[in-house]
Design a protein around this motif. Sequence first.
Motif, short mmCIF file in Angstrom:
data_model
loop_
_atom_site.label_atom_id
_atom_site.label_comp_id
_atom_site.label_asym_id
_atom_site.label_seq_id
_atom_site.Cartn_x
_atom_site.Cartn_y
_atom_site.Cartn_z
N HIS A 131 -9.32 7.67 9.67
CA HIS A 131 -8.22 7.36 10.57
C HIS A 131 -8.76 6.82 11.89
O HIS A 131 -9.71 7.36 12.46
CB HIS A 131 -7.38 8.61 10.84
CG HIS A 131 -6.56 9.04 9.66
ND1 HIS A 131 -5.40 8.39 9.29
CD2 HIS A 131 -6.74 10.02 8.75
CE1 HIS A 131 -4.90 8.97 8.22
NE2 HIS A 131 -5.69 9.95 7.87
N PHE A 163 -6.42 -2.02 5.87
CA PHE A 163 -5.94 -0.82 6.56
C PHE A 163 -4.52 -0.53 6.12
O PHE A 163 -3.82 -1.39 5.57
CB PHE A 163 -6.01 -0.99 8.08
CG PHE A 163 -5.00 -1.95 8.65
CD1 PHE A 163 -3.78 -1.51 9.14
CD2 PHE A 163 -5.26 -3.32 8.68
CE1 PHE A 163 -2.85 -2.39 9.66
CE2 PHE A 163 -4.33 -4.21 9.20
CZ PHE A 163 -3.13 -3.75 9.69
N ARG A 164 -4.10 0.69 6.34
CA ARG A 164 -2.72 1.09 6.05
C ARG A 164 -2.10 1.66 7.30
O ARG A 164 -2.61 2.61 7.89
CB ARG A 164 -2.67 2.12 4.92
CG ARG A 164 -1.26 2.65 4.66
CD ARG A 164 -1.08 3.05 3.21
NE ARG A 164 -1.97 4.11 2.81
CZ ARG A 164 -1.68 5.41 2.93
NH1 ARG A 164 -0.55 5.80 3.48
NH2 ARG A 164 -2.53 6.33 2.50
N CYS A 208 -12.80 6.01 3.70
CA CYS A 208 -11.68 5.72 4.59
C CYS A 208 -11.78 6.63 5.80
O CYS A 208 -12.41 7.68 5.74
CB CYS A 208 -10.33 5.98 3.90
SG CYS A 208 -10.08 5.14 2.33
N GLU A 234 -8.26 9.38 -1.13
CA GLU A 234 -7.36 8.28 -1.48
C GLU A 234 -7.79 7.74 -2.83
O GLU A 234 -8.99 7.73 -3.15
CB GLU A 234 -7.47 7.14 -0.46
CG GLU A 234 -6.63 7.30 0.77
CD GLU A 234 -5.21 6.80 0.58
OE1 GLU A 234 -5.00 5.59 0.44
OE2 GLU A 234 -4.32 7.65 0.55
N ARG A 252 0.82 -1.20 0.00
CA ARG A 252 0.00 0.00 0.00
C ARG A 252 0.86 1.26 0.00
O ARG A 252 0.47 2.28 -0.55
CB ARG A 252 -0.92 0.01 1.22
CG ARG A 252 -2.15 -0.85 1.08
CD ARG A 252 -3.06 -0.37 -0.05
NE ARG A 252 -3.42 1.02 0.07
CZ ARG A 252 -3.85 1.77 -0.93
NH1 ARG A 252 -3.94 1.27 -2.14
NH2 ARG A 252 -4.19 3.02 -0.73
N ILE A 293 -14.30 -0.02 -2.23
CA ILE A 293 -14.15 0.77 -1.01
C ILE A 293 -15.04 2.01 -1.12
O ILE A 293 -15.03 2.69 -2.15
CB ILE A 293 -12.69 1.20 -0.80
CG1 ILE A 293 -11.76 -0.03 -0.76
CG2 ILE A 293 -12.54 2.03 0.46
CD1 ILE A 293 -12.03 -0.97 0.37
N VAL A 315 -14.68 -3.33 7.52
CA VAL A 315 -13.29 -2.96 7.25
C VAL A 315 -12.69 -3.96 6.27
O VAL A 315 -12.63 -5.16 6.54
CB VAL A 315 -12.47 -2.92 8.55
CG1 VAL A 315 -11.00 -2.64 8.24
CG2 VAL A 315 -13.02 -1.86 9.50
N LEU A 329 -4.96 4.24 8.74
CA LEU A 329 -6.04 4.53 7.80
C LEU A 329 -6.75 3.24 7.44
O LEU A 329 -6.12 2.29 6.95
CB LEU A 329 -5.47 5.19 6.54
CG LEU A 329 -6.49 5.80 5.57
CD1 LEU A 329 -7.19 6.99 6.21
CD2 LEU A 329 -5.80 6.22 4.27
N ILE A 330 -8.06 3.18 7.71
CA ILE A 330 -8.82 1.98 7.37
C ILE A 330 -9.69 2.26 6.15
O ILE A 330 -10.14 3.38 5.92
CB ILE A 330 -9.67 1.46 8.54
CG1 ILE A 330 -10.70 2.48 8.98
CG2 ILE A 330 -8.79 1.04 9.70
CD1 ILE A 330 -11.68 1.92 10.00
N TYR A 331 -9.92 1.20 5.38
CA TYR A 331 -10.69 1.28 4.14
C TYR A 331 -11.97 0.48 4.35
O TYR A 331 -11.93 -0.71 4.67
CB TYR A 331 -9.88 0.70 2.99
CG TYR A 331 -8.59 1.45 2.73
CD1 TYR A 331 -8.46 2.31 1.64
CD2 TYR A 331 -7.49 1.32 3.59
CE1 TYR A 331 -7.29 3.00 1.40
CE2 TYR A 331 -6.31 2.01 3.36
CZ TYR A 331 -6.22 2.84 2.27
OH TYR A 331 -5.05 3.54 2.04
N ILE A 377 -11.66 10.43 2.52
CA ILE A 377 -11.22 10.13 3.89
C ILE A 377 -12.08 11.00 4.80
O ILE A 377 -12.00 12.23 4.75
CB ILE A 377 -9.74 10.45 4.09
CG1 ILE A 377 -8.88 9.67 3.10
CG2 ILE A 377 -9.31 10.14 5.53
CD1 ILE A 377 -7.42 10.09 3.10
#
Length: 201
Positions: free
Chosen positions: A113, A196-197, A111, A100, A51, A108, A193, A129-131, A86
């Motif tokens: 945080h 995530f990054r 997103c 993003e 990612r 997705i 979810v 960061l979750i998607y 986001i």
Amino acid sequence: MEFDVHEFATRLRLLMDEKNDTVYSLGDSVYLSPGTISKLLNEKLDNPRRRTIESIAIHYQVNPVWLMGLDVERNIDLDRFVKVAILNDARNKRDIEGYEYVRESLHIDFCFHVKDDSMVNARILTNDLIYVRRQSDVESGEIAVVAIDGEVLLKRIYKTNGLFVLKSDNLSNQDERVFTKKEIRAIEILGKVIMFRSMAR
């Protein structure tokens, strides 16, 4: 797929020079720390997350495989990606912090945080960061974004013996909330979810 740490650093520096980016401006754009960008430029990070590479590549609109150092076309087909908001508040589609680009095939929807350490044992840390894919239900054992009494939470959901259980993945703070069928109406599942990054890189 082979990763050439030297060629990656060379190409990243070239892209940054073309856009007059600094480690700070690039970090802000792709949600990575300046320290992580510096490690990439100085060949100190020889196994960055997929990612991380993809986010930088999309930011500069180049092929992530080219960025990794392989002899392929530099340009990228952005038609395969979609722009996703986001959100500051997962309940409010208009409260947008940034955007993003993600692969369209992942479906997705937004997103955001992570606000706490409730999922630390699932390797999801504060500020990661979750998607999320918007859906009103998830399978037992999956991680979801839920709203309860005006509060947005990240919880693993279990369905057992007619009960609806929301659990944290944090051994030092094993928060667990149990709801009966009648009480389930108090819970709004905002989405599942998908990935995530980590902001540690």
